[in-house]
Every structure is written in structure tokens, then in C-alpha cells.
Design an enzyme around this catalytic site. Structure first.
Site, PDB file in Angstrom:
ATOM      1  CD1 TRP A   1      38.970  41.439  41.076  1.00  0.00           C
ATOM      2  CD2 TRP A   1      38.652  41.495  38.863  1.00  0.00           C
ATOM      3  NE1 TRP A   1      38.018  42.395  40.797  1.00  0.00           N
ATOM      4  CE2 TRP A   1      37.802  42.447  39.456  1.00  0.00           C
ATOM      5  CE3 TRP A   1      38.631  41.335  37.467  1.00  0.00           C
ATOM      6  CZ2 TRP A   1      36.940  43.247  38.710  1.00  0.00           C
ATOM      7  CZ3 TRP A   1      37.766  42.142  36.715  1.00  0.00           C
ATOM      8  CH2 TRP A   1      36.932  43.078  37.345  1.00  0.00           C
TER       9      TRP A   1
ATOM     10  CD  GLU B   1      33.040  44.625  35.766  1.00  0.00           C
ATOM     11  OE1 GLU B   1      32.998  44.694  36.995  1.00  0.00           O
ATOM     12  OE2 GLU B   1      33.065  43.541  35.154  1.00  0.00           O
TER      13      GLU B   1
ATOM     14  CG  ASP C   1      28.401  44.663  35.601  1.00  0.00           C
ATOM     15  OD1 ASP C   1      27.825  45.539  36.232  1.00  0.00           O
ATOM     16  OD2 ASP C   1      28.560  43.496  36.026  1.00  0.00           O
TER      17      ASP C   1
ATOM     18  CD  GLU D   1      26.683  44.091  39.128  1.00  0.00           C
ATOM     19  OE1 GLU D   1      26.438  43.690  40.297  1.00  0.00           O
ATOM     20  OE2 GLU D   1      27.799  44.022  38.608  1.00  0.00           O
TER      21      GLU D   1
ATOM     22  CD  GLN E   1      34.802  40.877  32.833  1.00  0.00           C
ATOM     23  OE1 GLN E   1      35.827  40.247  32.578  1.00  0.00           O
ATOM     24  NE2 GLN E   1      34.341  40.986  34.062  1.00  0.00           N
ATOM     25  CB  THR E   2      29.668  43.139  28.389  1.00  0.00           C
ATOM     26  OG1 THR E   2      29.839  41.933  27.633  1.00  0.00           O
ATOM     27  CG2 THR E   2      30.132  44.324  27.566  1.00  0.00           C
TER      28      THR E   2
END
Ligand SMILES: *[C@@H]1O[C@H](CO)[C@@H](O)[C@H](O)[C@H]1NC(C)=O
Length: 335
Positions: free
Chosen positions: A213, A122, A120, A118, A135-136
Site C-alpha cells: 500500500w 509514517e 503515528d 496509536e 502521513q500522520t
């Protein structure tokens, strides 16, 4: 089976290396910052979930993904890719967005359930008046016990306008870009082993309720009084090597035009300056989660010092010391 796959995989990597060269290219009407062709939604993507919460606009090149009390929504690339440059322009929902997560990411969790990869981006929503954070993260070969998150502010309001978010994935590194500024580089190291994503993945874009979260560790939930939350996507670039989903070893780099091959010195200066100004969290320095410096991390004393000032609890304690309780817990890791 597994063994064969890996042998064939190495073969395919060699094919890839030899074919991923720069070739001259024809005229393409619409291009992104790197002069790569921009696809319409139907050329590159398919509807994934959320039925009418996904709307393709009339131009065919822009999509609205919404989250309401019924559902989130998402789309997925039609093709599987092994390495390449992947990009979308995104405009995030404004005002109160606590608990909302918009994600633009690559994954192969549907094919490799036990050992997926993955990569990401985010976007974590926030209460009104507070900025979105990005966020990575990456996982490789099912390394879900090791989170490699970083989080940043942006220095602009991502709800005001479209900005380009891009992932460059090669055999040796992964680079995350915001508007062509690299914000993070992950170099493959020997010690990472399988933790570096190395199997074919598809692209995803989703909006969903992560009340548990996303914002201050779950303190602020999605409030459907403000729904629908609409994330807008456009400028789709899917520029990599396509992998046959059945014969995973068959790789075609259909359109191998020039993609960035790494970070230039001037881009590196921009990256350093972005990280200095905007990075708010790095797993490398999180002494509560990782008692010793994760092997692939390069300790940067200035970065460490800055994060420690930003969040003394997460980044300040000596490695190996425990903090049973902390009133600032909500400020730290949110997953
Ligand atoms: C990836 O995971 C599979 C299954 O758990 C394992 O057999 C394989 O050796 C791993 N590959 C690497 C490169 O670590």
C-alpha cells in the site's frame, strides 16, 4: 476489572495534571530544540526486531535501522508513557524507496489487543525522483474502522539530512511537529469519545516492507536490488510521565521539565502556512470514505478547495455520490 481500571485511571490523570508542572532543571549536556534532554539509545530504547539490521553507532546516541530481503527492523521504548513530548531526528534512505515505510509512533497494541491507542508518523517511500511523503494518524480505544490520516509533502529532502519529528500528547490535544513547526493539531472533542488516545503507550521506530500500500496504493513495490534501505535515528527525547507496566495506574513524571503546552500564535501561522503548501490528503475532506464530515473536523473551505484541485476525485465529488471507477484511484487513499 475494566471499571476499576477506569476509576484508577481518572485518579492517575489527576495526579498527572498536578505533577506535570514546570520545574527548574539542572545542567544537561545535550538538548534538543526545546531544551529537553537527549537520551542515548540504551537509556530510552530496546531492540525490538530485525537482529543485526539494527545497529547502535559507537556514540550510543544514533541508530541505523535497515530493511533488506531478510527483514526490516525496529526498536521500542523501555517505558510506557501517559502523555508527554516525544521526539527523534530521522534521516531517511535515499533514491528508490517505493514500498518502504519508516514509522515513528506510539502504540499500546501489545497491552490492549482489542482496544488499543496509536499516534503515528509514517514516512512513505517513493520511486526515484519523487519525494517521500509523511502521513500522520491516530486511533483511540480500537477505533481502527475510522482512519484519521493526513499526508504531506515536506518542502525539503528528508534523505539529505536529519530532521526532528515530534509528538506532543496531552489530555486535550495531540500535536505533530516537524523541526519545531507544528503540522497538525488534533483537539480532543466530546464527540470523539474513546477515539482520542488516552491509555499509556510505548514509542516505536520501525522500517518495513509495505509494498501492498505504501506507494501509489501498492503500484510500486520494494525493489531489493537497492537494499539495504537504511533509516538513521538520533536525538532521542522521551519526555513524559512513565507508567508502571504492571500497575498501570502508577504514574511518575520523573523529570517534568518544560514541555510545549500548546501552539503559540507565531507557530500557528507557521502551521497554517505548512498545511497550505504541503498537505496532500486529509481524511476530513475524503468524500469517498466519509459521506458526512467526521464530527471532530472543522470544515475549512480554502483547505477543501485546495485539496479538490490537488485530487478532484477524492475531494471533489459531492458527499453521498459514488464513483464506481476512477483512473486516478492510485492517487488517493493508499491504505
Ligand atoms: C474503550 O473500549 C472498551 C472495550 O471495548 C470499552 O469498554 C470502553 O467503554 C471504551 N472506552 C471509551 C472511553 O470509549
Amino acid at each position: 476489572m475494566d471499571y476499576n481500571f477506569h476509576v484508577m485511571f481518572v485518579v492517575s490523570l489527576l495526579v498527572l495534571v498536578s505533577s506535570f508542572s514546570v520545574r527548574s532543571h539542572g545542567v544537561v549536556s545535550s538538548k534538543n530544540n526545546n531544551h529537553l534532554p537527549i537520551l542515548s539509545f540504551d537509556e530510552g530504547y530496546s531492540h525490538l526486531f530485525g537482529d543485526t539490521n539494527l545497529i547502535v553507532l559507537r556514540d550510543g546516541k544514533s541508530v541505523h535501522l535497515s530493511l533488506d530481503e531478510r527483514s526490516g527492523s525496529g526498536f521500542v521504548s523501555q517505558d510506557l508513557y501517559l502523555h508527554g513530548y516525544f521526539s527523534a531526528s530521522i534521516k531517511l534512505p535515499a533514491d528508490y524507496t517505493a514500498g518502504v515505510v519508516v514509522a515513528f509512533y506510539m502504540s499500546n497494541g501489545d497491552i490492549f489487543e482489542k482496544n488499543h491507542d496509536e499516534v503515528d508518523f509514517e514516512f512513505l517511500g517513493n520511486i526515484r525522483g519523487k519525494e517521500w511523503r509523511i502521513q500522520t494518524n491516530i486511533y483511540g480505544n480500537g477505533s481502527t474502522n475510522v482512519g484519521r490520516e493526513e499526508r504531506y509533502g515536506l518542502g525539503f529532502d528528508p534523505t539529505d539530512d536529519f530532521h526532528e519529528y515530534s509528538i506532543l500528547w496531552t489530555q486535550s490535544h495531540i500535536i505533530f511537529y516537524v523541526d519545531d513547526v507544528p503540522i497538525r493539531e488534533i483537539k480532543r472533542t466530546e464527540s470523539m469519545g474513546g477515539d482520542f488516545p488516552s491509555k499509556p503507550m510505548t514509542l516505536y521506530a520501525t522500517i518495513w516492507d509495505a509494498s501492498e500500500w505504501a506507494t501509489n496504493g501498492g503500484k510500486y513495490k520494494v525493489n531489493y536490488k537497492y537494499a539495504p534501505y537504511i533509516a538513521q535515528f538520533s536525538n532521542f527525547v522521551l519526555h513524559g510521565c512513565m507508567v508502571d507496566p504492571i500497575e498501570l495506574t502508577s504514574v511518575t513524571c520523573e523529570n517534568p521539565k518544560s514541555i510545549p503546552t500548546g501552539i503559540t500564535p507565531s507557530q500557528r501561522a507557521k502551521m497554517d502556512s505548512f498545511r497550505k503548501k504541503h498537505m496532500q490528503y486529509s481524511y476530513c475532506y475524503d468524500k469517498r470514505r466519509y459521506k458526512t464530515l467526521p464530527s471532530e473536523c472543522v470544515y475549512n473551505p480554502k483547505e477543501a478547495e485546495r485539496l479538490k484541485k490537488f485530487d478532484p476525485v477524492t475531494f471533489g465529488s459531492g458527499r453521498g455520490r459514488h464513483h464506481a471507477k476512477s483512473h486516478r484511484r492510485s492517487h488517493a487513499v493508499s491504505i
